[in-house]
Scaffold this active site. Structure first.
Site, PDB file in Angstrom:
ATOM      1  N   LYS A  56      11.434  -6.165   9.325  1.00 26.46           N
ATOM      2  CA  LYS A  56      11.510  -4.709   9.425  1.00 26.46           C
ATOM      3  C   LYS A  56      12.856  -4.178   9.917  1.00 26.46           C
ATOM      4  O   LYS A  56      13.189  -3.011   9.649  1.00 26.46           O
ATOM      5  CB  LYS A  56      10.401  -4.198  10.343  1.00 26.46           C
ATOM      6  CG  LYS A  56       9.003  -4.317   9.768  1.00 26.46           C
ATOM      7  CD  LYS A  56       8.760  -3.268   8.694  1.00 26.46           C
ATOM      8  CE  LYS A  56       7.286  -3.198   8.312  1.00 26.46           C
ATOM      9  NZ  LYS A  56       7.019  -2.097   7.356  1.00 26.46           N
ATOM     10  N   SER A  81       2.371  -0.127  13.731  1.00 25.56           N
ATOM     11  CA  SER A  81       1.501  -0.968  14.542  1.00 25.56           C
ATOM     12  C   SER A  81       2.277  -1.998  15.338  1.00 25.56           C
ATOM     13  O   SER A  81       1.713  -2.675  16.190  1.00 25.56           O
ATOM     14  CB  SER A  81       0.475  -1.683  13.653  1.00 25.56           C
ATOM     15  OG  SER A  81       1.117  -2.591  12.784  1.00 25.56           O
ATOM     16  N   GLU A 207      -2.552  -9.065  -0.328  1.00 24.63           N
ATOM     17  CA  GLU A 207      -3.185  -8.185   0.647  1.00 24.63           C
ATOM     18  C   GLU A 207      -4.374  -8.889   1.292  1.00 24.63           C
ATOM     19  O   GLU A 207      -4.985  -9.769   0.676  1.00 24.63           O
ATOM     20  CB  GLU A 207      -3.706  -6.908  -0.031  1.00 24.63           C
ATOM     21  CG  GLU A 207      -2.622  -5.957  -0.492  1.00 24.63           C
ATOM     22  CD  GLU A 207      -3.211  -4.675  -1.054  1.00 24.63           C
ATOM     23  OE1 GLU A 207      -2.908  -3.601  -0.506  1.00 24.63           O
ATOM     24  OE2 GLU A 207      -3.976  -4.756  -2.046  1.00 24.63           O
ATOM     25  N   GLY A 211      -8.291  -4.962   2.910  1.00 28.09           N
ATOM     26  CA  GLY A 211      -7.240  -3.948   2.843  1.00 28.09           C
ATOM     27  C   GLY A 211      -6.565  -3.943   1.487  1.00 28.09           C
ATOM     28  O   GLY A 211      -5.344  -4.053   1.375  1.00 28.09           O
ATOM     29  N   ASP A 213      -5.907  -1.730  -0.840  1.00 28.65           N
ATOM     30  CA  ASP A 213      -5.579  -0.416  -1.399  1.00 28.65           C
ATOM     31  C   ASP A 213      -4.543  -0.494  -2.515  1.00 28.65           C
ATOM     32  O   ASP A 213      -4.642   0.219  -3.518  1.00 28.65           O
ATOM     33  CB  ASP A 213      -5.090   0.531  -0.293  1.00 28.65           C
ATOM     34  CG  ASP A 213      -3.931  -0.038   0.490  1.00 28.65           C
ATOM     35  OD1 ASP A 213      -4.120  -1.051   1.191  1.00 28.65           O
ATOM     36  OD2 ASP A 213      -2.813   0.517   0.400  1.00 28.65           O
ATOM     37  N   SER A 307       6.831 -12.900   6.316  1.00 31.29           N
ATOM     38  CA  SER A 307       7.434 -11.637   6.756  1.00 31.29           C
ATOM     39  C   SER A 307       7.594 -11.479   8.257  1.00 31.29           C
ATOM     40  O   SER A 307       8.369 -10.631   8.699  1.00 31.29           O
ATOM     41  CB  SER A 307       6.627 -10.456   6.207  1.00 31.29           C
ATOM     42  OG  SER A 307       5.281 -10.533   6.641  1.00 31.29           O
TER      43      SER A 307
END
Length: 322
Positions: A56, A81, A207, A211, A213, A307
């Protein structure tokens, strides 16, 4: 294929230059044991070794560094989060400004402590009953802060794409690239880099099963909203894809596969015991999908973005023994 997208390969190249000396060029791990198990040559981009323990920082710093000096002096805000929270806090510190971060009340304690340790002010909310984006926008407007969202921003997406750029610079062409999918920023940037350098490469997102989506959204051709997922992969507990990220991913991503929490646990154990690396649940989902045999084709050369590795010892033990 990538012309007319809101983020270009040139944006990713520019982000890589901007991040030089700020983000680590993380190692690419290989394992004969893993290769033998899955029947392919696997290259793992270890963003668990990145600053703040996750990819990130790439997007957060790339976005913050392009703010006008006058705005930067007022400070920046984010909602997350944990990993984007830490990244934005560190980016603010690197750029000599302040950060206010909106974090869910149930965010892992280690991530909250790390975010505060970088000097950020933390404001909490209930992720299951409150709209974090709306809260963050109101907070930023009230205080005059620049809001840097965790994924749905062109500069953030371009920054995240530098992870795949680095991987492909080291490995050359791959048959398949696998990345975790939360809001879609990592896979969007990765897909732009991959499809520009090697148009025939498959890009597959992963995913958590509860979750899904993005998978549902890609299948229906429009953004789908689901209840906030309850999964150990807290970094992927997203209820709907980003607007910008979905516009990219619906064009460039070849598919999304799902893994359940037990498969994520198995991948975390495997990474620890056989690869000698620590991954948080969200950071292990791409590896989990590979170990669980989620790829329908039989690629010979596979890239995985691990990640992140932001997890304390107690939670790590609780999860892998769960």
């Amino acid at each position: 294929m990538t012309a007319t997208l809101p983020v270009t390969f040139d944006d990713i190249r520019a982000a890589a230059a901007r991040l030089s000396g700020i983000a680590h060029r993380t190692p690419v791990l290989t394992s004969r044991t893993l290769n033998a198990r899955v029947g392919a040559e696997v290259f793992i981009k270890c963003e668990n070794f990145q600053r703040v323990g996750a990819f990130k920082i790439r997007g957060a710093y790339n976005a913050a560094a392009q703010l006008p000096a006058e705005q930067l002096a007022k400070g920046i805000a984010a909602y997350s989060s944990g990993n984007h929270a830490q990244a934005t806090a560190l980016a603010a510190r690197e750029l000599g400004t302040s950060a206010v971060i909106l974090m869910p009340e149930d965010a892992p304690q280690s991530k909250r402590e790390a975010t505060a340790g970088y000097g950020a002010e933390i404001v909490t909310y209930d992720r299951y009953t409150q709209d974090r984006a709306a809260l963050a926008e109101a907070l930023a407007a009230e205080r005059g802060l620049a809001l840097i969202p965790p994924y749905d921003h062109p500069h953030v997406i371009a920054g995240q794409g530098t992870a795949a750029l680095e991987l492909l610079e080291e490995t050359g062409e791959l048959d398949t690239l696998m990345t975790p999918v939360g809001g879609g920023g990592l896979i969007a940037g990765s897909a732009i880099a991959a499809k520009t350098l090697h148009p025939g490469m498959n890009v597959v997102g992963v995913e958590p099963a509860d979750g899904d989506d993005t998978k549902r959204s890609l299948e229906t051709g429009e953004r789908v909203t689901i209840p906030v997922p309850r999964t150990i992969a807290d970094g992927q507990a997203i209820s709907t894809p980003g607007d910008i990220t979905f516009a990219i991913n619906r064009r460039l991503v070849d598919g999304v596969v799902l893994v359940d929490d037990d498969e994520i646990r198995d991948a975390m154990r495997y990474a620890f015991e056989r690869l000698k690396i620590v991954l948080e649940p969200s950071g292990a989902t791409a590896l989990a999908a590979l170990l669980a045999g989620r790829l329908d084709d039989r690629p010979r050369r596979i890239g995985i973005i691990a990640s992140g590795g932001n997890i304390n010892t107690r939670r790590f033990a609780d999860i892998i023994n769960g």
